[in-house]
Design a protein around this motif. Structure first.
Motif, PDB file in Angstrom:
ATOM      1  N   PRO A  76       0.823  -1.211   0.000  1.00 26.07           N
ATOM      2  CA  PRO A  76       0.000   0.000   0.000  1.00 26.07           C
ATOM      3  C   PRO A  76       0.857   1.262   0.000  1.00 26.07           C
ATOM      4  O   PRO A  76       2.059   1.225   0.226  1.00 26.07           O
TER       5      PRO A  76
ATOM      6  N   ASP B  50       1.461   6.742   2.606  1.00 26.10           N
ATOM      7  CA  ASP B  50       0.668   7.634   3.442  1.00 26.10           C
ATOM      8  C   ASP B  50      -0.353   6.861   4.274  1.00 26.10           C
ATOM      9  O   ASP B  50      -1.190   7.465   4.951  1.00 26.10           O
ATOM     10  N   THR B  51      -0.282   5.525   4.230  1.00 24.82           N
ATOM     11  CA  THR B  51      -1.157   4.689   5.047  1.00 24.82           C
ATOM     12  C   THR B  51      -0.322   3.962   6.089  1.00 24.82           C
ATOM     13  O   THR B  51       0.866   3.699   5.888  1.00 24.82           O
TER      14      THR B  51
ATOM     15  N   ASP C 261      -0.700   0.857   6.890  1.00 30.49           N
ATOM     16  CA  ASP C 261      -0.357  -0.449   6.332  1.00 30.49           C
ATOM     17  C   ASP C 261       0.870  -0.358   5.428  1.00 30.49           C
ATOM     18  O   ASP C 261       1.730  -1.247   5.428  1.00 30.49           O
TER      19      ASP C 261
ATOM     20  N   ARG D  32       4.555   9.395  13.262  1.00 30.68           N
ATOM     21  CA  ARG D  32       3.821   8.304  12.640  1.00 30.68           C
ATOM     22  C   ARG D  32       4.680   7.053  12.560  1.00 30.68           C
ATOM     23  O   ARG D  32       4.236   5.951  12.893  1.00 30.68           O
TER      24      ARG D  32
ATOM     25  N   GLU E  56      -5.776  -0.171  14.918  1.00 25.28           N
ATOM     26  CA  GLU E  56      -5.339  -0.305  13.535  1.00 25.28           C
ATOM     27  C   GLU E  56      -4.382  -1.480  13.339  1.00 25.28           C
ATOM     28  O   GLU E  56      -4.233  -1.985  12.223  1.00 25.28           O
TER      29      GLU E  56
END
Length: 270
Positions: A25, A28-29, A31, A78, A110
Protein backbone atom coordinates in the motif's frame (compact mmCIF):
# COMPACT_ATOMS: atom_id res chain seq x y z
CA UNK A 1 5.52 10.82 2.09
CA UNK A 2 7.67 9.62 -0.79
CA UNK A 3 10.22 6.85 -1.18
CA UNK A 4 13.72 7.90 -2.24
CA UNK A 5 15.29 4.45 -1.94
CA UNK A 6 14.92 1.85 -3.27
CA UNK A 7 13.52 3.37 -6.47
CA UNK A 8 10.05 2.34 -7.61
CA UNK A 9 10.15 -1.20 -8.98
CA UNK A 10 13.56 -1.87 -7.45
CA UNK A 11 12.53 -3.92 -4.43
CA UNK A 12 15.32 -6.36 -5.26
CA UNK A 13 17.81 -3.59 -4.40
CA UNK A 14 17.22 -4.32 -0.73
CA UNK A 15 19.75 -6.57 1.02
CA UNK A 16 18.64 -10.19 0.88
CA UNK A 17 16.57 -11.33 3.82
CA UNK A 18 15.83 -7.85 5.14
CA UNK A 19 12.37 -6.45 5.90
CA UNK A 20 10.50 -3.98 3.77
CA UNK A 21 11.00 -5.32 0.24
CA UNK A 22 7.29 -5.28 -0.66
CA UNK A 23 5.82 -2.33 -2.56
CA UNK A 24 2.41 -2.81 -0.92
CA UNK A 25 0.00 0.00 0.00
CA UNK A 26 0.89 3.67 -0.27
CA UNK A 27 3.32 5.23 2.18
CA UNK A 28 0.67 7.63 3.44
CA UNK A 29 -1.16 4.69 5.05
CA UNK A 30 -0.24 2.85 8.24
CA UNK A 31 -0.36 -0.45 6.33
CA UNK A 32 2.11 0.91 3.79
CA UNK A 33 4.55 1.98 6.49
CA UNK A 34 4.07 -1.34 8.29
CA UNK A 35 5.20 -3.16 5.15
CA UNK A 36 8.28 -0.97 4.77
CA UNK A 37 9.25 -1.60 8.39
CA UNK A 38 8.16 -5.23 8.70
CA UNK A 39 10.44 -7.45 10.77
CA UNK A 40 12.18 -10.32 8.95
CA UNK A 41 10.21 -13.55 8.63
CA UNK A 42 12.88 -15.29 10.74
CA UNK A 43 11.51 -13.72 13.94
CA UNK A 44 8.44 -15.95 13.64
CA UNK A 45 10.77 -18.81 14.52
CA UNK A 46 12.12 -16.99 17.56
CA UNK A 47 15.25 -15.46 16.01
CA UNK A 48 15.75 -12.14 17.80
CA UNK A 49 16.04 -8.95 15.74
CA UNK A 50 16.98 -5.71 17.46
CA UNK A 51 16.01 -2.54 15.65
CA UNK A 52 17.10 0.86 16.98
CA UNK A 53 15.06 3.98 16.30
CA UNK A 54 16.66 7.38 16.80
CA UNK A 55 16.35 10.94 15.56
CA UNK A 56 19.25 13.29 14.93
CA UNK A 57 19.87 16.81 13.63
CA UNK A 58 21.93 17.58 10.53
CA UNK A 59 24.94 18.21 12.77
CA UNK A 60 24.46 14.93 14.63
CA UNK A 61 22.68 16.00 17.83
CA UNK A 62 20.40 13.41 19.42
CA UNK A 63 18.56 15.99 21.54
CA UNK A 64 17.73 19.69 21.61
CA UNK A 65 17.11 21.37 24.94
CA UNK A 66 17.67 17.97 26.55
CA UNK A 67 14.90 16.13 24.71
CA UNK A 68 14.37 14.45 21.35
CA UNK A 69 10.92 15.99 20.73
CA UNK A 70 12.24 19.29 19.24
CA UNK A 71 13.94 17.24 16.49
CA UNK A 72 10.80 15.32 15.59
CA UNK A 73 7.95 15.93 13.14
CA UNK A 74 4.43 14.57 12.51
CA UNK A 75 5.82 12.04 10.01
CA UNK A 76 8.52 11.01 12.48
CA UNK A 77 5.85 10.40 15.11
CA UNK A 78 3.82 8.30 12.64
CA UNK A 79 6.82 6.10 11.99
CA UNK A 80 7.61 6.03 15.73
CA UNK A 81 4.08 4.70 16.32
CA UNK A 82 4.34 2.12 13.55
CA UNK A 83 7.67 0.81 14.84
CA UNK A 84 6.19 0.41 18.31
CA UNK A 85 3.08 -1.26 16.90
CA UNK A 86 5.24 -3.87 15.15
CA UNK A 87 7.50 -4.63 18.12
CA UNK A 88 7.16 -7.19 20.90
CA UNK A 89 9.16 -5.09 23.34
CA UNK A 90 10.59 -1.57 23.52
CA UNK A 91 14.02 -1.35 25.17
CA UNK A 92 14.93 1.96 26.78
CA UNK A 93 17.48 3.21 29.28
CA UNK A 94 16.34 4.40 32.70
CA UNK A 95 17.71 7.91 32.16
CA UNK A 96 15.77 8.30 28.91
CA UNK A 97 12.63 6.86 30.49
CA UNK A 98 12.85 9.45 33.28
CA UNK A 99 13.77 12.42 31.07
CA UNK A 100 11.17 11.70 28.39
CA UNK A 101 8.43 10.77 30.87
CA UNK A 102 7.89 7.29 29.44
CA UNK A 103 4.42 5.80 29.61
CA UNK A 104 3.19 2.32 28.66
CA UNK A 105 2.81 1.53 24.96
CA UNK A 106 -0.83 1.58 23.97
CA UNK A 107 -2.89 -0.96 22.08
CA UNK A 108 -3.87 0.42 18.68
CA UNK A 109 -6.93 -0.95 16.94
CA UNK A 110 -5.34 -0.30 13.53
CA UNK A 111 -2.75 -2.98 14.32
CA UNK A 112 -4.89 -5.39 16.36
CA UNK A 113 -5.41 -7.91 13.56
CA UNK A 114 -1.77 -7.75 12.46
CA UNK A 115 -0.53 -8.35 16.00
CA UNK A 116 -3.00 -11.15 16.65
CA UNK A 117 -1.93 -12.91 13.44
CA UNK A 118 1.70 -12.69 14.56
CA UNK A 119 0.86 -14.08 18.01
CA UNK A 120 1.72 -10.80 19.72
CA UNK A 121 0.15 -9.19 22.78
CA UNK A 122 -2.18 -6.24 22.25
CA UNK A 123 0.71 -3.81 22.84
CA UNK A 124 4.48 -4.09 23.17
CA UNK A 125 6.02 -4.32 26.61
CA UNK A 126 8.44 -1.64 27.80
CA UNK A 127 11.77 -2.97 29.09
CA UNK A 128 13.77 -0.44 31.13
CA UNK A 129 17.53 -1.05 31.43
CA UNK A 130 18.81 0.04 34.84
CA UNK A 131 21.61 -0.81 37.25
CA UNK A 132 20.22 0.76 40.41
CA UNK A 133 16.44 0.59 39.67
CA UNK A 134 16.13 4.31 40.41
CA UNK A 135 12.62 4.37 38.97
CA UNK A 136 9.25 5.70 40.05
CA UNK A 137 7.24 2.51 40.53
CA UNK A 138 4.11 4.57 41.13
CA UNK A 139 4.29 6.13 37.65
CA UNK A 140 1.93 5.13 34.81
CA UNK A 141 4.72 3.07 33.26
CA UNK A 142 4.34 0.60 36.11
CA UNK A 143 0.84 1.40 37.31
CA UNK A 144 -1.15 1.23 34.05
CA UNK A 145 0.60 -0.96 31.43
CA UNK A 146 -1.37 -3.05 28.92
CA UNK A 147 1.28 -5.73 29.48
CA UNK A 148 3.64 -5.78 32.49
CA UNK A 149 6.69 -3.53 32.26
CA UNK A 150 10.04 -5.33 32.42
CA UNK A 151 13.13 -4.20 34.29
CA UNK A 152 16.48 -5.35 32.86
CA UNK A 153 19.21 -5.19 35.47
CA UNK A 154 22.45 -6.71 36.68
CA UNK A 155 23.20 -9.10 39.49
CA UNK A 156 24.20 -6.32 41.90
CA UNK A 157 20.87 -4.47 41.87
CA UNK A 158 19.77 -3.26 45.34
CA UNK A 159 17.55 -5.87 46.94
CA UNK A 160 15.04 -3.36 48.28
CA UNK A 161 14.57 -1.91 44.79
CA UNK A 162 14.06 -5.38 43.35
CA UNK A 163 11.35 -6.01 45.94
CA UNK A 164 9.73 -2.67 45.08
CA UNK A 165 9.81 -3.43 41.35
CA UNK A 166 8.14 -6.80 41.77
CA UNK A 167 5.58 -5.35 44.19
CA UNK A 168 4.68 -2.82 41.47
CA UNK A 169 3.98 -5.65 39.05
CA UNK A 170 7.16 -5.37 37.00
CA UNK A 171 8.92 -8.45 35.67
CA UNK A 172 12.57 -8.32 36.72
CA UNK A 173 15.04 -9.80 34.22
CA UNK A 174 18.64 -10.26 35.38
CA UNK A 175 20.90 -10.00 32.34
CA UNK A 176 24.33 -9.53 33.88
CA UNK A 177 27.58 -9.89 31.96
CA UNK A 178 29.01 -13.24 33.16
CA UNK A 179 32.53 -12.07 32.28
CA UNK A 180 32.25 -8.77 34.17
CA UNK A 181 31.48 -7.69 37.72
CA UNK A 182 27.78 -8.42 37.29
CA UNK A 183 26.71 -4.85 38.04
CA UNK A 184 25.68 -3.84 34.54
CA UNK A 185 23.45 -5.33 31.86
CA UNK A 186 25.06 -7.33 29.08
CA UNK A 187 23.40 -6.35 25.76
CA UNK A 188 23.62 -9.78 24.15
CA UNK A 189 22.33 -11.45 27.29
CA UNK A 190 19.47 -8.93 27.45
CA UNK A 191 18.45 -9.70 23.86
CA UNK A 192 18.61 -13.45 24.53
CA UNK A 193 16.57 -13.17 27.73
CA UNK A 194 13.84 -11.17 26.02
CA UNK A 195 13.71 -13.53 23.04
CA UNK A 196 13.46 -16.48 25.42
CA UNK A 197 10.34 -14.85 26.87
CA UNK A 198 8.71 -14.81 23.45
CA UNK A 199 9.77 -11.25 22.61
CA UNK A 200 12.07 -11.57 19.57
CA UNK A 201 10.99 -8.32 17.85
CA UNK A 202 12.98 -5.74 19.81
CA UNK A 203 12.84 -1.98 19.36
CA UNK A 204 15.63 0.02 21.03
CA UNK A 205 14.79 3.67 21.71
CA UNK A 206 18.03 4.71 23.40
CA UNK A 207 19.32 6.83 24.93
CA UNK A 208 22.63 7.46 23.23
CA UNK A 209 24.82 5.89 25.93
CA UNK A 210 22.80 2.69 26.12
CA UNK A 211 22.51 2.36 22.35
CA UNK A 212 26.28 2.74 22.01
CA UNK A 213 26.74 -0.15 24.44
CA UNK A 214 24.37 -2.38 22.47
CA UNK A 215 26.06 -1.45 19.17
CA UNK A 216 29.54 -2.07 20.57
CA UNK A 217 28.40 -5.54 21.67
CA UNK A 218 27.17 -6.34 18.16
CA UNK A 219 23.53 -6.53 19.28
CA UNK A 220 22.07 -4.03 16.79
CA UNK A 221 20.66 -5.60 13.61
CA UNK A 222 19.01 -2.49 12.16
CA UNK A 223 19.09 1.26 12.63
CA UNK A 224 16.11 3.46 11.77
CA UNK A 225 17.43 7.02 11.82
CA UNK A 226 15.35 10.11 11.24
CA UNK A 227 17.55 12.95 9.93
CA UNK A 228 15.92 16.24 10.90
CA UNK A 229 16.64 19.26 8.63
CA UNK A 230 17.81 21.25 11.66
CA UNK A 231 21.09 22.58 13.01
CA UNK A 232 21.49 22.73 16.78
CA UNK A 233 25.17 23.27 17.58
CA UNK A 234 26.09 23.06 21.25
CA UNK A 235 27.34 20.01 23.06
CA UNK A 236 24.42 17.60 22.64
CA UNK A 237 25.38 13.91 22.39
CA UNK A 238 25.26 12.02 19.10
CA UNK A 239 22.72 9.22 18.68
CA UNK A 240 25.43 6.92 20.07
CA UNK A 241 27.56 8.36 22.81
CA UNK A 242 29.65 5.63 24.38
CA UNK A 243 32.12 2.85 23.53
CA UNK A 244 33.43 2.51 20.00
CA UNK A 245 31.89 -0.08 17.70
CA UNK A 246 34.59 -2.55 16.61
CA UNK A 247 35.28 -2.51 12.91
CA UNK A 248 33.55 -0.06 12.57
CA UNK A 249 30.47 -2.13 11.72
CA UNK A 250 29.11 -1.86 8.17
CA UNK A 251 25.37 -1.40 7.52
CA UNK A 252 23.56 -1.53 4.17
CA UNK A 253 20.71 0.81 3.17
CA UNK A 254 17.24 -0.73 3.34
CA UNK A 255 15.00 2.23 2.59
CA UNK A 256 14.89 6.04 2.62
CA UNK A 257 11.63 7.97 2.87
CA UNK A 258 11.13 11.75 2.87
CA UNK A 259 8.51 14.18 4.07
CA UNK A 260 8.76 17.91 4.75
CA UNK A 261 12.55 17.79 4.48
CA UNK A 262 12.92 14.99 7.06
CA UNK A 263 14.68 11.81 5.90
CA UNK A 264 13.58 8.49 7.36
CA UNK A 265 16.43 6.06 6.78
CA UNK A 266 16.66 2.36 7.54
CA UNK A 267 20.00 0.56 7.55
CA UNK A 268 20.51 -3.18 8.09
CA UNK A 269 23.69 -4.82 9.34
CA UNK A 270 25.63 -6.05 6.31
Amino acid sequence: MRRLYPPAGAADAEPAGTPGASAGPGLDTLDGLAEVYAYPASVAGGRAWLRANMVGSLDGAAVADGKSAPLSSPADMRIFGVLRALADVVVVGAETARREGYRPARARKEFAARRAAAGQAAAPAIAVVTRGLDLDFGSPLFRDPVVPTLVLTGAAAPRERLVAARAAGAEVVVAADPAGDGAGVDPLRAVAELAARGLPRLLHEGGPRLLAQFAAAGAVDELCLTVAPLLTGGGAPRIMNGPAVPGPARFAPGSVLEEDGFLFTRYVRA
